[in-house]
Design a protein around this motif. Structure first.
Motif, PDB file in Angstrom:
ATOM      1  N   PHE A 106      56.223-101.869  20.821  1.00  0.00           N
ATOM      2  CA  PHE A 106      56.637-102.330  22.145  1.00  0.00           C
ATOM      3  C   PHE A 106      56.975-101.177  23.085  1.00  0.00           C
ATOM      4  CE2 PHE A 106      57.190-106.434  20.020  1.00  0.00           C
ATOM      5  CZ  PHE A 106      56.655-107.286  20.984  1.00  0.00           C
ATOM      6  N   SER A 107      57.404-100.032  22.546  1.00  0.00           N
ATOM      7  CA  SER A 107      57.634 -98.885  23.429  1.00  0.00           C
ATOM      8  C   SER A 107      56.312 -98.376  24.004  1.00  0.00           C
ATOM      9  CB  SER A 107      58.365 -97.766  22.686  1.00  0.00           C
ATOM     10  OG  SER A 107      57.571 -97.242  21.639  1.00  0.00           O
ATOM     11  N   VAL A 108      55.218 -98.507  23.231  1.00  0.00           N
ATOM     12  CA  VAL A 108      53.889 -98.158  23.752  1.00  0.00           C
ATOM     13  C   VAL A 108      53.533 -99.079  24.914  1.00  0.00           C
ATOM     14  CG1 VAL A 108      51.423 -98.169  23.228  1.00  0.00           C
ATOM     15  CG2 VAL A 108      53.029 -97.143  21.615  1.00  0.00           C
ATOM     16  N   LEU A 109      53.835-100.370  24.777  1.00  0.00           N
ATOM     17  CA  LEU A 109      53.550-101.319  25.856  1.00  0.00           C
ATOM     18  C   LEU A 109      54.366-101.007  27.109  1.00  0.00           C
ATOM     19  CD1 LEU A 109      53.282-104.683  23.881  1.00  0.00           C
ATOM     20  CD2 LEU A 109      51.438-103.400  24.970  1.00  0.00           C
ATOM     21  N   PHE A 110      55.523-100.391  26.931  1.00  0.00           N
ATOM     22  CA  PHE A 110      56.299 -99.976  28.107  1.00  0.00           C
ATOM     23  C   PHE A 110      55.511 -98.970  28.943  1.00  0.00           C
ATOM     24  CE2 PHE A 110      58.869 -96.567  29.916  1.00  0.00           C
ATOM     25  CZ  PHE A 110      59.583 -97.264  30.883  1.00  0.00           C
ATOM     26  N   PHE A 111      54.957 -97.959  28.295  1.00  0.00           N
ATOM     27  CA  PHE A 111      54.200 -96.945  29.023  1.00  0.00           C
ATOM     28  C   PHE A 111      52.937 -97.545  29.651  1.00  0.00           C
ATOM     29  CE2 PHE A 111      56.605 -94.298  25.994  1.00  0.00           C
ATOM     30  CZ  PHE A 111      57.229 -93.462  26.892  1.00  0.00           C
ATOM     31  N   VAL A 112      52.329 -98.502  28.956  1.00  0.00           N
ATOM     32  CA  VAL A 112      51.163 -99.174  29.526  1.00  0.00           C
ATOM     33  C   VAL A 112      51.559 -99.929  30.788  1.00  0.00           C
ATOM     34  CG1 VAL A 112      49.413-100.952  29.144  1.00  0.00           C
ATOM     35  CG2 VAL A 112      49.964 -99.337  27.312  1.00  0.00           C
ATOM     36  N   SER A 113      52.707-100.615  30.753  1.00  0.00           N
ATOM     37  CA  SER A 113      53.148-101.381  31.923  1.00  0.00           C
ATOM     38  C   SER A 113      53.464-100.463  33.097  1.00  0.00           C
ATOM     39  CB  SER A 113      54.377-102.226  31.566  1.00  0.00           C
ATOM     40  OG  SER A 113      55.514-101.417  31.360  1.00  0.00           O
ATOM     41  N   VAL A 114      54.000 -99.282  32.819  1.00  0.00           N
ATOM     42  CA  VAL A 114      54.262 -98.317  33.893  1.00  0.00           C
ATOM     43  C   VAL A 114      52.941 -97.858  34.517  1.00  0.00           C
ATOM     44  CG1 VAL A 114      55.167 -96.021  34.435  1.00  0.00           C
ATOM     45  CG2 VAL A 114      56.447 -97.537  32.926  1.00  0.00           C
ATOM     46  N   GLY A 115      51.958 -97.574  33.682  1.00  0.00           N
ATOM     47  CA  GLY A 115      50.667 -97.134  34.188  1.00  0.00           C
ATOM     48  C   GLY A 115      49.999 -98.179  35.059  1.00  0.00           C
ATOM     49  N   MET A 116      50.232 -99.469  34.786  1.00  0.00           N
ATOM     50  CA  MET A 116      49.629-100.543  35.568  1.00  0.00           C
ATOM     51  C   MET A 116      50.126-100.545  37.010  1.00  0.00           C
ATOM     52  SD  MET A 116      49.721-103.671  32.812  1.00  0.00           S
ATOM     53  CE  MET A 116      49.163-104.856  34.017  1.00  0.00           C
ATOM     54  N   LEU A 117      51.304 -99.998  37.243  1.00  0.00           N
ATOM     55  CA  LEU A 117      51.874-100.007  38.590  1.00  0.00           C
ATOM     56  C   LEU A 117      51.310 -98.909  39.480  1.00  0.00           C
ATOM     57  CD1 LEU A 117      55.621-100.512  37.568  1.00  0.00           C
ATOM     58  CD2 LEU A 117      54.078-102.256  38.469  1.00  0.00           C
ATOM     59  N   PHE A 118      50.622 -97.960  38.906  1.00  0.00           N
ATOM     60  CA  PHE A 118      50.221 -96.761  39.645  1.00  0.00           C
ATOM     61  C   PHE A 118      48.876 -96.956  40.347  1.00  0.00           C
ATOM     62  CE2 PHE A 118      48.476 -92.302  39.562  1.00  0.00           C
ATOM     63  CZ  PHE A 118      49.267 -91.852  40.603  1.00  0.00           C
ATOM     64  N   ASP A 119      48.850 -96.569  41.618  1.00  0.00           N
ATOM     65  CA  ASP A 119      47.613 -96.592  42.405  1.00  0.00           C
ATOM     66  C   ASP A 119      47.149 -95.149  42.596  1.00  0.00           C
ATOM     67  OD1 ASP A 119      45.503 -96.945  44.075  1.00  0.00           O
ATOM     68  OD2 ASP A 119      46.641 -97.780  45.740  1.00  0.00           O
ATOM     69  N   PRO A 120      46.071 -94.737  41.941  1.00  0.00           N
ATOM     70  CA  PRO A 120      45.623 -93.340  42.055  1.00  0.00           C
ATOM     71  C   PRO A 120      45.350 -92.909  43.490  1.00  0.00           C
ATOM     72  CG  PRO A 120      44.471 -94.474  40.269  1.00  0.00           C
ATOM     73  CD  PRO A 120      45.213 -95.510  41.027  1.00  0.00           C
ATOM     74  N   LEU A 121      44.958 -93.851  44.362  1.00  0.00           N
ATOM     75  CA  LEU A 121      44.644 -93.493  45.753  1.00  0.00           C
ATOM     76  C   LEU A 121      45.889 -93.066  46.533  1.00  0.00           C
ATOM     77  CD1 LEU A 121      42.071 -96.296  46.663  1.00  0.00           C
ATOM     78  CD2 LEU A 121      41.615 -93.928  45.984  1.00  0.00           C
ATOM     79  N   SER A 122      47.077 -93.447  46.048  1.00  0.00           N
ATOM     80  CA  SER A 122      48.300 -93.071  46.760  1.00  0.00           C
ATOM     81  C   SER A 122      48.531 -91.564  46.728  1.00  0.00           C
ATOM     82  CB  SER A 122      49.507 -93.789  46.136  1.00  0.00           C
ATOM     83  OG  SER A 122      49.732 -93.345  44.808  1.00  0.00           O
ATOM     84  N   LEU A 123      47.901 -90.874  45.763  1.00  0.00           N
ATOM     85  CA  LEU A 123      48.046 -89.417  45.706  1.00  0.00           C
ATOM     86  C   LEU A 123      47.439 -88.760  46.950  1.00  0.00           C
ATOM     87  CD1 LEU A 123      47.163 -88.775  41.949  1.00  0.00           C
ATOM     88  CD2 LEU A 123      49.424 -88.700  43.012  1.00  0.00           C
ATOM     89  N   MET A 124      46.441 -89.408  47.543  1.00  0.00           N
ATOM     90  CA  MET A 124      45.820 -88.837  48.740  1.00  0.00           C
ATOM     91  C   MET A 124      46.523 -89.296  50.010  1.00  0.00           C
ATOM     92  SD  MET A 124      41.747 -88.993  47.790  1.00  0.00           S
ATOM     93  CE  MET A 124      41.773 -90.723  47.322  1.00  0.00           C
ATOM     94  N   SER A 125      46.929 -90.569  50.054  1.00  0.00           N
ATOM     95  CA  SER A 125      47.548 -91.088  51.272  1.00  0.00           C
ATOM     96  C   SER A 125      48.987 -90.627  51.460  1.00  0.00           C
ATOM     97  CB  SER A 125      47.498 -92.623  51.253  1.00  0.00           C
ATOM     98  OG  SER A 125      48.188 -93.127  50.118  1.00  0.00           O
TER      99      SER A 125
END
Length: 593
Positions: free
Chosen positions: A293-312
């Motif tokens: 379940f700790s692995v699923l925590f990191f997966v859930s965090v990754g789901m929130l990230f928008d790679p395009l925000s690094l440029m904007s």
């Protein structure tokens, strides 16, 4: 059977991709958690292809946080927690204030309101429970003084964030947001908004105090009694179920009845259970689920990230990351050093806190919902969390690189101290050890023993082996990383080296070049294999004895160079056969014992 199964799909996609990218990350010598985050990005809504259910992923991640904090509580005691209150309480408060001020300053530069700056700064001030504990567990620091300080610091941050979550709705109108007219707390003890801010503060503190009293008075009697009752039934399945039911039940009840966070409730449940003699077994039974379940925590965090925000939002993201990684770390480092702790302790705590996580997400969502925080602020917090979690392993590598330089400077400034014996003889006519006083920062001093045995681990197996070696007056030393065990060993006059034997400096301190025998009493075959390789490189002629739980582990250890590998199940079977037949059975594989 319904075809629409979002829960199963989320678990399968999350764990499956986490395994693939975690293995790839490990192959390229990158921490596996980076692979878990990448897996989350791929199944998130901001990338094409399959999209997992974010709501379900977050709830699964919350279970991981509960089980992880429960596991930490199992290795803690109230005495341990109180022993670090002098540094954990003021340290956490000052660090939260400093990070909040930095966040508010960045918010002011971005043109946000005072309320937005407060929420933004608070979100940047609190570290992720999962990331911090995983870092401590990987380095086996939970039971050390540094680990206790870090966990105590985390608990204070947790309590501060619980208070902040309760107060923000009450203060929303004053700070320029949308005030809530219903209540400021959830659960049976919720307080109406009409009671005012100080009423909300008072009842929040009262609820936390009530929870602590209930756990110490009632939980201390009930939880161990339940464990012992279930253990006497002889059912391993029921025991495992009881452990999970207590962990999840106490956490959920604490949140609903007392308004305490799930993580804090689970921690207290584990801490109360640690007083039972069955706590070690409880920790073993809950470990597989904690890891998954700790692995699923990191997966859930990754789901929130928008790679395009690094440029904007490039520059604001860099500024946010600097506050998290540099600002918080510097504040924590200075605080710990000012309180007189060693450099290594200050470095470890500053690296542990150089990230943000689950509480930051909750604060960001609450701030947006109250109209205090703009959506850009939530995006910056998410980006800062992702990047800081990915960079956190590099922070630990950085402190490992910095330590020798800082140690050299500290050695020049420190006055020499005469070495003193720390225990009676472990060999006829010899002193157990003559070493300089133990230091938190720097490699342990090298033993003066020669022709000795090196015993790795002093648990249930290692303690029996050590007692036999001591009775036989054979010179030996123990490498162990649990503070309580080390204290007992030193009191018994047995030479010890504190740390993980897989660490090069720790193992070198045991003088393997002059040792006669290496005894691996630890149950982890992979870690034992690393030690075997180090021993063979240092002393090709050393006699290596190890333990294993399966034929595969036996082959693994013997392939790395172990002379004798003893499998517990096989020895139990031989003992039973000996009792039945009245004589020892012939060994099919003498070399594997």
């Amino acid at each position: 059977m319904p075809r629409d199964t979002p829960l199963i799909a989320t678990i399968v996609a999350g764990l499956g991709l986490a395994f693939v990218f975690g293995a790839l990350a490990n192959r390229f010598r990158v921490p596996p958690l980076v692979g878990y985050l990448v897996a989350g990005v791929l199944v998130g809504p901001n990338t094409p292809g399959f999209v997992a259910d974010a709501g379900l992923a977050n709830e699964l991640a919350e279970i991981g946080v509960i089980l992880l904090m429960f596991g930490v509580g199992l290795h803690f005691s109230l005495k341990d927690l109180l022993s670090v209150r002098a540094i954990a309480v003021p340290g956490a408060v000052v660090q939260i204030a400093f990070a909040t001020a930095l966040g508010a300053g960045l918010a002011w530069l971005l043109g946000w309101s005072m309320g937005a700056g407060l929420v933004f700064g608070l979100a940047l001030s609190v570290a992720s429970t999962v990331v911090l504990l995983r870092a401590l567990q990987e380095r086996r620091l939970i039971e050390t003084e540094r680990g206790r300080i870090a966990v105590g610091w985390l608990i204070v941050e947790d309590l501060a964030m619980v208070l902040a979550l309760v107060l923000l709705p009450a203060l929303a109108g004053v700070l320029g947001g949308q005030p809530q007219a219903d209540s400021h707390a959830s659960g049976v003890l919720a307080l109406p908004a009409s009671y005012g801010i100080w009423g909300v503060v008072g009842v929040t503190l009262a609820k936390v105090a009530a929870f602590v009293v209930v756990m110490l008075v009632v939980g201390r009697r009930v939880i161990p009694w339940i464990l012992h009752y279930v253990a006497h039934t002889g059912s391993r399945e029921l025991f495992r179920l009881a452990v999970l039911a207590i962990a999840l039940g106490v956490a959920f009840g604490a949140a609903k009845l007392f308004g305490v966070s799930l993580a804090l409730g689970a921690f207290f449940a584990g801490m109360i259970m640690s007083e039972s003699e069955l706590s070690h077994r409880a920790a073993e039974e809950s470990l597989p689920l904690r890891d998954a379940f700790s692995v699923l925590f990191f997966v859930s965090v990754g789901m929130l990230f928008d790679p395009l925000s690094l440029m904007s939002n490039g520059l604001p993201i860099l500024a946010t990351l600097a506050i998290i990684v540099l600002g918080k770390s510097l504040a924590a480092f200075v605080i710990v050093v000012v309180f007189g702790y060693p450099i290594a302790t200050a470095l470890m705590i500053s690296a542990s806190l150089a990230q943000i996580g689950e509480f930051s997400f909750i604060l960001a969502e609450l701030g947006v919902g109250l109209g205090l925080l703009p959506e850009q602020g939530r995006d910056l917090i998410l980006a800062g969390a992702i990047l800081s979690i990915m960079l956190n392993p590099l922070m630990f590598l950085a402190i490992d690189w910095m330590k020798p330089w800082l140690e050299a400077r500290a050695a020049k400034a420190a006055s020499p101290v005469e070495a003193k014996p720390i225990g009676p003889a472990t060999a006829p006519g010899e002193v157990a050890s003559v070493a300089a006083p133990a230091r938190e920062d720097g490699p342990p001093p090298k033993t003066k023993l020669t022709g000795h045995a090196i015993l790795i681990g002093y648990g249930r197996v290692g303690s029996l082996v050590g007692a036999a070696l001591k009775d036989a007056a054979m010179p030996f030393l123990v490498i162990e990383d649990a503070d309580k065990t080390l204290t007992k060993l030193k009191a018994d006059g047995i030479e010890t080296i504190s740390g993980n034997a897989a660490n090069a400096d720790v193992f070198a301190a045991a003088n393997p070049e002059s040792a006669k025998r290496l005894i691996l009493a630890i149950p982890n075959a992979f870690e034992a294999g690393q030690v075997v390789l180090r021993a063979r490189a240092a002393n090709p002629g050393i006699d290596v004895i190890a333990r294993a739980h399966s034929d595969a582990e036996v082959e693994h250890l013997k392939g790395l160079g172990a002379d004798t590998v003893i499998m517990g199940e096989r020895e139990i079977a031989r003992g039973i056969v000996e009792e039945v037949l009245g004589h020892k059975p012939e060994a099919a594989e003498p070399s594997a014992a």
